[in-house]
Design a protein around this motif. Structure first.
Motif, PDB file in Angstrom:
ATOM      1  N   TRP A   1       0.648  -1.054   0.145  1.00 23.65           N
ATOM      2  CA  TRP A   1       0.017   0.067  -0.011  1.00 23.65           C
ATOM      3  C   TRP A   1       0.641   1.221  -0.114  1.00 23.65           C
ATOM      4  N   ASP A   2       0.561   2.368  -0.916  1.00 25.71           N
ATOM      5  CA  ASP A   2       1.136   3.166  -1.120  1.00 25.71           C
ATOM      6  C   ASP A   2       0.627   4.024   0.049  1.00 25.71           C
ATOM      7  N   THR A   3       2.195   4.925   0.871  1.00 28.87           N
ATOM      8  CA  THR A   3       2.102   5.663   2.249  1.00 28.87           C
ATOM      9  C   THR A   3       1.190   6.955   1.590  1.00 28.87           C
ATOM     10  N   GLY A   4       0.802   7.498   0.629  1.00 30.56           N
ATOM     11  CA  GLY A   4       0.298   8.610   0.008  1.00 30.56           C
ATOM     12  C   GLY A   4       0.495   9.944  -0.021  1.00 30.56           C
ATOM     13  N   GLN A   5       0.002  10.936  -0.544  1.00 30.63           N
ATOM     14  CA  GLN A   5       0.517  12.400  -0.511  1.00 30.63           C
ATOM     15  C   GLN A   5       1.156  13.181   0.247  1.00 30.63           C
ATOM     16  N   ASP A   6       1.715  13.518   1.118  1.00 31.78           N
ATOM     17  CA  ASP A   6       2.412  13.960   2.362  1.00 31.78           C
ATOM     18  C   ASP A   6       2.118  12.950   3.970  1.00 31.78           C
ATOM     19  N   ASP A   7       1.960  11.694   3.152  1.00 31.61           N
ATOM     20  CA  ASP A   7       1.845  10.273   3.832  1.00 31.61           C
ATOM     21  C   ASP A   7       0.874  10.267   4.139  1.00 31.61           C
ATOM     22  N   GLU A   8      -0.304  10.425   3.636  1.00 29.70           N
ATOM     23  CA  GLU A   8      -1.954  11.422   4.309  1.00 29.70           C
ATOM     24  C   GLU A   8      -2.860   9.417   4.384  1.00 29.70           C
ATOM     25  N   GLU A   9      -1.894   8.757   3.641  1.00 29.08           N
ATOM     26  CA  GLU A   9      -2.487   7.650   3.597  1.00 29.08           C
ATOM     27  C   GLU A   9      -2.299   7.062   5.274  1.00 29.08           C
ATOM     28  N   LEU A  10      -0.732   6.883   5.010  1.00 27.54           N
ATOM     29  CA  LEU A  10      -0.011   6.115   6.775  1.00 27.54           C
ATOM     30  C   LEU A  10      -1.161   6.943   7.763  1.00 27.54           C
ATOM     31  N   PHE A  11      -1.142   8.427   7.852  1.00 26.85           N
ATOM     32  CA  PHE A  11      -2.021   8.840   8.422  1.00 26.85           C
ATOM     33  C   PHE A  11      -3.326   8.671   8.795  1.00 26.85           C
ATOM     34  N   GLU A  12      -4.171   8.169   8.064  1.00 31.04           N
ATOM     35  CA  GLU A  12      -5.402   7.111   8.231  1.00 31.04           C
ATOM     36  C   GLU A  12      -4.741   6.137   8.543  1.00 31.04           C
ATOM     37  N   TYR A  13      -4.222   5.065   8.183  1.00 28.65           N
ATOM     38  CA  TYR A  13      -4.084   3.700   8.970  1.00 28.65           C
ATOM     39  C   TYR A  13      -3.625   4.157  10.440  1.00 28.65           C
ATOM     40  N   ALA A  14      -2.758   4.596  10.421  1.00 24.95           N
ATOM     41  CA  ALA A  14      -2.810   5.221  12.012  1.00 24.95           C
ATOM     42  C   ALA A  14      -3.256   5.288  12.669  1.00 24.95           C
ATOM     43  N   MET A  15      -4.158   6.312  12.329  1.00 23.23           N
ATOM     44  CA  MET A  15      -6.086   7.037  13.249  1.00 23.23           C
ATOM     45  C   MET A  15      -6.634   5.982  13.131  1.00 23.23           C
ATOM     46  N   HIS A  16      -7.017   5.548  11.900  1.00 26.02           N
ATOM     47  CA  HIS A  16      -8.191   4.499  11.730  1.00 26.02           C
ATOM     48  C   HIS A  16      -7.460   2.987  11.793  1.00 26.02           C
ATOM     49  N   PRO A  17      -6.956   2.147  12.368  1.00 24.21           N
ATOM     50  CA  PRO A  17      -6.683   0.470  11.848  1.00 24.21           C
ATOM     51  C   PRO A  17      -7.597   0.273  11.232  1.00 24.21           C
ATOM     52  N   GLN A  18      -8.924  -0.317  12.100  1.00 26.19           N
ATOM     53  CA  GLN A  18      -9.561  -1.214  11.572  1.00 26.19           C
ATOM     54  C   GLN A  18     -10.789  -0.777  10.534  1.00 26.19           C
ATOM     55  N   GLN A  19     -10.847   0.787  10.699  1.00 20.38           N
ATOM     56  CA  GLN A  19     -11.947   1.292   9.970  1.00 20.38           C
ATOM     57  C   GLN A  19     -11.227   1.521   8.378  1.00 20.38           C
ATOM     58  N   TYR A  20      -9.732   1.411   8.264  1.00 23.78           N
ATOM     59  CA  TYR A  20      -8.868   1.308   7.326  1.00 23.78           C
ATOM     60  C   TYR A  20      -8.844   0.202   6.720  1.00 23.78           C
ATOM     61  N   GLU A  21      -8.738  -0.627   6.974  1.00 23.95           N
ATOM     62  CA  GLU A  21      -8.207  -1.690   6.357  1.00 23.95           C
ATOM     63  C   GLU A  21      -9.016  -2.207   5.610  1.00 23.95           C
ATOM     64  N   ALA A  22     -10.891  -1.841   6.476  1.00 21.23           N
ATOM     65  CA  ALA A  22     -12.130  -2.095   5.451  1.00 21.23           C
ATOM     66  C   ALA A  22     -12.525  -1.512   4.747  1.00 21.23           C
ATOM     67  N   TYR A  23     -11.931   0.167   4.998  1.00 22.08           N
ATOM     68  CA  TYR A  23     -11.823   0.706   3.383  1.00 22.08           C
ATOM     69  C   TYR A  23     -11.468   0.583   2.398  1.00 22.08           C
ATOM     70  N   ARG A  24     -10.349  -0.412   2.502  1.00 18.01           N
ATOM     71  CA  ARG A  24      -9.368  -0.247   1.560  1.00 18.01           C
ATOM     72  C   ARG A  24     -10.653  -2.321   0.951  1.00 18.01           C
ATOM     73  N   SER A  25     -10.387  -2.936   1.562  1.00 16.51           N
ATOM     74  CA  SER A  25     -10.373  -3.990   1.091  1.00 16.51           C
ATOM     75  C   SER A  25     -11.830  -4.172   0.123  1.00 16.51           C
ATOM     76  N   GLY A  26     -12.406  -2.683   0.665  1.00 17.24           N
ATOM     77  CA  GLY A  26     -14.021  -2.534  -0.139  1.00 17.24           C
ATOM     78  C   GLY A  26     -15.249  -3.623   1.173  1.00 17.24           C
ATOM     79  N   LYS A  27     -14.469  -4.255   1.890  1.00 24.27           N
ATOM     80  CA  LYS A  27     -15.944  -4.563   2.642  1.00 24.27           C
ATOM     81  C   LYS A  27     -16.466  -3.135   3.098  1.00 24.27           C
ATOM     82  N   ALA A  28     -15.800  -2.016   3.685  1.00 26.73           N
ATOM     83  CA  ALA A  28     -16.459  -0.869   4.393  1.00 26.73           C
ATOM     84  C   ALA A  28     -17.422  -0.317   3.367  1.00 26.73           C
ATOM     85  N   LYS A  29     -17.437   0.116   1.631  1.00 25.90           N
ATOM     86  CA  LYS A  29     -18.540   0.342   1.050  1.00 25.90           C
ATOM     87  C   LYS A  29     -19.567  -0.935   0.988  1.00 25.90           C
ATOM     88  N   SER A  30     -19.594  -1.992   0.888  1.00 24.81           N
ATOM     89  CA  SER A  30     -20.470  -3.188   0.202  1.00 24.81           C
ATOM     90  C   SER A  30     -21.432  -3.187   1.827  1.00 24.81           C
TER      91      SER A  30
END
Length: 617
Positions: A446-475
């Motif tokens: 996974w890319d850490t994103g512009q200005d490490d913004e994706e890294l920040f999201e993962y570190a701030m909201h680990p479970q929700q970020y994983e569900a978002y990346r997998s597509g489970k959150a949207k489904s």
């Protein structure tokens, strides 16, 4: 010359004080132009609070939302601000130093000018890093006083707090009247007192409508020298939200203050778009009662910002409680019955818990403890018989100091459970985490994103970020929205029970998900495994472990912890799983010795009060 008052639109808070979600980025971009063209706002709250977590929960990227939504205001010269929770950052529990530091740097780069930082316990120690990191990142460091009403929370108490924050380097002060229970005269005295300490420091009054004081409080604050007043807009003003722009504008003008004219054509366009977003999907998550003001809130002092989740929690728990009452030949409760019992229990236990200010997340903790107490006592069990770990951390000092003294009964219970009190700096309990999350992202590709913004999201909201990346959150979100639409007879907010199972094919970023949902007679959702799909052994069953409340199952809590499996021995008091409910984690313990014979739940399952989770022999 008349004093000029700046108006701030709390568009983010308008939504989250009314319901669960906020508009999608495409909707926010559309409403930005008319908000700018209205010509009356010097500031707009664009993000913070639960904004990013909510985006993740419905499967959207919060970084894109913040960048694209703040840009039109940046270009128009309107300042943008965010809300952050000090030690807790943008979530409900403490955040490591390095993650907090990155947040301020990133939010400025994404277009946010002002950080409104508050500590839910009014423990100023937890705001020192917020002030330092905000200024280091180029943001204006605004700190907030969380207003509540008790024998401890006096004008003098808040003036001492403001003085401490200004000595720490705070550049602005916000009076955060999150429940709208700050008495108007006291709010005026508080503003005047702050200006007496430092006549040049900008002061904002941010008041929710709640019991109806906020218009008068806005006027008193302005007369005492406030520089900014936060407002909402129809169709989401008043109720659990904020006083309306048009009302406050006229009240202040009539009192002799200078305010810009409002472009009413643009106002009507912004109002129409907000209603369009409600009709699209957001209204399905707004309880109609949240659109009403309620003087009953004066007693418990609960904030408008959590009333949306409160009514949802009340509805879900009432179903489970009444099922239990029906099985035990007891008369059912109405929602109003349960609401009054909840309010009375809040008033009973709040002093016992040390008077924590009733603001996120601690308002949730007090409300949750009160609601669980009511549920347990209705079943003949003791008060405090189910107290979640997050609330214990608050009571023990791991989130900061509560303003008052804990009741002897809670100290005795802590001792009986071998829980120790913490006297140090709560931040020291949180080791740095960014590099660990960076390594995880590298391993996952996974890319850490512009200005490490994706890294920040993962570190701030680990479970929700994983569900978002997998597509489970949207489904999951699209399935839930489809359920609500199927149940509705006249549109958002009006429901009728559906009776047929629904199978949905959901497309998430090119991935196909098939989601099956069946509806119980009371509108509940059943997605439990069948007996054939559960883990089971062939021996007899002598004991069942049941869910003590409604929520989502997590088989483990910490990395490295192993979930129970069939054949495992458990002792009385052992934790068998966890239920995430009402934004906190509750440990489910076995009430007897035994061997796991059958496991009837899986990771992520939704369960209801009294559902069977495990069978032991």
């Amino acid at each position: 010359m008349a004093k000029e008052i700046g108006l701030g639109l709390v568009y983010r808070d308008m939504w989250q004080s009314s319901g669960k979600y906020v508009p999608r980025v495409d909707q926010l971009i559309r409403v930005a132009e008319p908000i700018v063209e209205m010509g009356c706002f010097r500031r707009v709250e664009t993000n913070g609070g639960g904004f990013e977590q909510i985006n993740l929960l419905y499967g959207e990227n919060p970084n894109r939302s913040v960048r694209d939504w703040t840009q039109p205001f940046n270009e128009a010269g309107i300042q943008t601000h965010m809300l952050e929770r000090g030690l807790n950052g943008l979530r409900m529990y403490p955040v490591p130093r390095d993650v907090r530091r990155l947040m301020f740097k990133l939010k400025k780069l994404q277009g946010t000018d002002i950080s409104r930082s508050f500590d839910g316990l009014n423990d100023t120690r937890n705001l020192k890093l917020s002030i330092d990191y905000a200024k280091e990142g180029g943001m204006i460091a605004q700190t907030a006083l969380c207003i509540t009403h008790s024998r401890l929370h006096t004008v003098d108490y808040y003036l001492r707090m403001a003085e401490e924050l200004m000595a720490m380097g705070a550049e602005e002060i916000c009076i955060k009247d999150m429940a709208g229970i700050g008495r108007p005269a006291s709010m005026g005295k508080l503003v005047a007192g702050i200006k007496a300490l430092n006549k040049d420091i900008p002061v904002t009054y941010h008041g929710h409508s709640g019991p109806g004081f906020s218009v008068a409080s806005s006027l008193e604050a302005a007369r005492a020298g406030a520089d900014f007043i936060d407002v909402g807009m129809e169709p989401l003003s008043f109720g659990t939200g904020h006083a309306d722009l048009l009302t406050v504008h006229e009240v202040l003008r009539d009192a002799g203050f200078s305010l810009p004219d409002i472009n009413m054509k643009a106002y009507m366009q912004a109002r129409s778009l907000t209603q369009e977003f409600i009709d699209d999907f957001l209204g399905y998550y707004i309880n109609a009662k949240n659109r009403l003001m309620n003087a009953l809130l004066i007693g418990p002092g609960l904030p408008g910002g959590m009333m949306g989740s409160l009514m949802s929690d009340l509805e879900n728990n009432l179903k489970g409680l009444n099922k239990w009452k029906e099985k035990n030949n007891q008369a059912p409760l109405t929602q109003d019955d349960l609401l009054i019992k909840l309010f009375e229990e809040v008033q009973e236990i709040w002093p016992k818990m040390g008077y924590p200010p009733l603001v996120t997340p601690y308002s949730q903790y007090v409300k949750n403890a009160a609601l669980v107490n009511v549920m347990q006592m209705e079943k003949g069990k003791d008060r405090w018989s189910l107290l979640d770990d997050n609330t214990w951390d608050m009571l023990l000092g791991k989130s900061g100091r509560v303003p008052g003294e804990l009741a002897p009964e809670l100290k005795k219970l802590a001792s009986a459970q071998e829980r120790s009190f913490f006297e140090g700096d709560p931040q020291d309990l949180q080791p740095d985490a960014l590099e660990d999350f960076r390594k995880k992202m590298e391993e996952l590709g996974w890319d850490t994103g512009q200005d490490d913004e994706e890294l920040f999201e993962y570190a701030m909201h680990p479970q929700q970020y994983e569900a978002y990346r997998s597509g489970k959150a949207k489904s999951d979100f699209e399935a839930d929205l489809a359920k609500r639409r199927a149940e509705s007879v006249t549109g958002p907010g009006v429901s009728a029970p559906a009776t047929k199972p629904t199978t949905l094919d959901v497309d998430v970023d090119g991935q196909k998900f098939r989601v099956s949902i069946s509806y119980s007679g009371d509108g509940g959702v059943s997605e439990k495994p069948s007996a054939a799909g559960s883990q089971a052994a062939s021996n007899g069953v002598s004991h069942e472990i049941i869910a003590p409340l409604e929520g989502k199952i997590f088989m483990t809590k910490d990395a490295g912890q192993k979930p129970l499996k069939v054949g495992d021995a458990v002792k009385k008091g052992d934790v068998v799983c966890y239920i995430e409910a009402m934004k906190v984690t509750n440990a489910v313990k076995s009430d007897t010795d035994g061997v796991v014979q059958e496991i009837l739940v899986r990771e992520g399952d939704d369960v209801y009060d009294d559902d069977v989770l495990f069978k032991l022999n």
